[in-house]
Design a protein around this motif. Sequence first.
Motif, short mmCIF file in Angstrom:
data_model
loop_
_atom_site.label_atom_id
_atom_site.label_comp_id
_atom_site.label_asym_id
_atom_site.label_seq_id
_atom_site.Cartn_x
_atom_site.Cartn_y
_atom_site.Cartn_z
N THR A 26 48.27 56.12 35.13
CA THR A 26 48.69 55.88 36.51
C THR A 26 48.02 54.62 37.05
O THR A 26 47.02 54.14 36.50
CB THR A 26 48.30 57.05 37.42
OG1 THR A 26 46.86 57.13 37.50
CG2 THR A 26 48.87 58.37 36.90
N HIS B 4 46.76 51.66 50.50
CA HIS B 4 45.67 52.38 49.82
C HIS B 4 46.21 53.62 49.11
O HIS B 4 45.44 54.39 48.56
CB HIS B 4 44.56 52.76 50.83
CG HIS B 4 45.00 53.70 51.89
ND1 HIS B 4 45.49 53.28 53.12
CD2 HIS B 4 45.03 55.05 51.95
CE1 HIS B 4 45.78 54.31 53.87
NE2 HIS B 4 45.52 55.40 53.18
N TYR B 5 47.55 53.77 49.11
CA TYR B 5 48.18 54.83 48.33
C TYR B 5 48.53 54.24 46.97
O TYR B 5 49.48 53.46 46.85
CB TYR B 5 49.43 55.36 49.01
CG TYR B 5 49.17 56.08 50.32
CD1 TYR B 5 48.53 57.32 50.33
CD2 TYR B 5 49.57 55.53 51.53
CE1 TYR B 5 48.29 57.98 51.53
CE2 TYR B 5 49.34 56.19 52.73
CZ TYR B 5 48.69 57.41 52.72
OH TYR B 5 48.46 58.07 53.90
N LEU B 6 47.79 54.62 45.94
CA LEU B 6 47.98 54.00 44.64
C LEU B 6 49.33 54.35 44.01
O LEU B 6 49.85 53.58 43.18
CB LEU B 6 46.83 54.36 43.71
CG LEU B 6 45.58 53.47 43.79
CD1 LEU B 6 45.91 52.02 43.48
CD2 LEU B 6 44.89 53.56 45.14
N ASP B 7 49.92 55.48 44.39
CA ASP B 7 51.24 55.81 43.86
C ASP B 7 52.28 54.80 44.35
O ASP B 7 53.27 54.54 43.68
CB ASP B 7 51.65 57.23 44.23
CG ASP B 7 51.74 57.44 45.74
OD1 ASP B 7 50.79 57.07 46.45
OD2 ASP B 7 52.76 57.98 46.21
N PHE C 137 43.31 51.13 38.88
CA PHE C 137 42.47 50.65 39.98
C PHE C 137 41.02 51.05 39.78
O PHE C 137 40.10 50.24 39.99
CB PHE C 137 43.00 51.20 41.31
CG PHE C 137 42.25 50.70 42.51
CD1 PHE C 137 42.55 49.46 43.07
CD2 PHE C 137 41.22 51.44 43.07
CE1 PHE C 137 41.86 48.99 44.16
CE2 PHE C 137 40.52 50.98 44.16
CZ PHE C 137 40.83 49.74 44.72
N ARG C 138 40.80 52.28 39.37
CA ARG C 138 39.43 52.75 39.17
C ARG C 138 38.71 51.96 38.07
O ARG C 138 37.53 51.65 38.18
CB ARG C 138 39.43 54.24 38.83
CG ARG C 138 39.83 55.13 40.00
CD ARG C 138 39.91 56.59 39.59
NE ARG C 138 40.43 57.41 40.67
CZ ARG C 138 39.67 57.91 41.65
NH1 ARG C 138 38.36 57.67 41.67
NH2 ARG C 138 40.21 58.65 42.61
N ASP D 82 46.45 54.58 39.79
CA ASP D 82 45.15 55.03 40.31
C ASP D 82 44.07 54.84 39.24
O ASP D 82 42.96 54.37 39.53
CB ASP D 82 45.23 56.50 40.73
CG ASP D 82 43.93 57.00 41.33
OD1 ASP D 82 43.59 56.57 42.45
OD2 ASP D 82 43.24 57.79 40.66
N GLU D 83 44.40 55.19 38.00
CA GLU D 83 43.45 54.99 36.90
C GLU D 83 43.18 53.51 36.68
O GLU D 83 42.03 53.11 36.45
CB GLU D 83 44.01 55.61 35.61
CG GLU D 83 44.00 57.13 35.59
CD GLU D 83 44.50 57.66 34.25
OE1 GLU D 83 44.13 57.09 33.21
OE2 GLU D 83 45.28 58.63 34.26
#
Length: 248
Positions: free
Chosen positions: A232, A196-199, A237-238, A234-235
């Motif tokens: 990233t 769950h750590y997107l990095d 995934f969102r 994270d972006e």
Amino acid sequence: MNTDDTVISVTGLTKRFGTFTAVDNISFDVCRGEIFGFLGANGAGKTTAMRMLCGLSRPTSGKGTVAGCDISTQAEQIKRQIGYMSQRFSLYENLTVMENLRLFATIYGMSGEALSAEADRLFRLLDMTSMRDALVREIPVGWRQKLAFAAATLHRPDVVFLDEPTGGVDPVTRRKFWEQIYRASSEGMTVFVTTHYLDEAEYCNRVSIMVDGRIKALDTPARLKESYRAATMDEVFRIVARDATRGD
């Protein structure tokens, strides 16, 4: 992708619980030595999918093989070909470091001679020789994490499944753990990891993103960021998961 190098192959894999479809017709292949990231919010279906791949849950429909074994009919054979590590590290804290390795070696059917040779190699590689007789509960979390990975891969499996293995540890420890993953991959071991750590998705060769039981995106981190015009993961995934009806 060279099919001779395919270690995991899934076609139309589906799992239903009554009227609820937890995993909905997913398909993908994973190559030998690949670090494959399997992402998704809680409830997306990734844990159910992983359980099927590990031979712990039988599919409702679809096909899949892991290390040449059919996930529907050869579950026991699959368990001998894979390693598994969970967020809790899967260790016994009241046993010593060596006792933990001996226990896992017994589970994997390793001989005493094979265990001795592999344990000596791992202790030197991880600089843990002085901890051989220490109780697991007495060693730092970072070392426990190293040990858990060593235990999961003690028998040199074709595939190791890592279920959020870096949860609850600090960034430095996470980075050092990924060095172990890279080493295993470089030796030809396939690494299938949820996080769950997107990095950490950036460290994978390829990444899939599950949304509501389906794979909505699958590619290299670089190509996914390019496709979704994101800076990233994270972006990415969102954007991919923004219309999800299940999960957080």
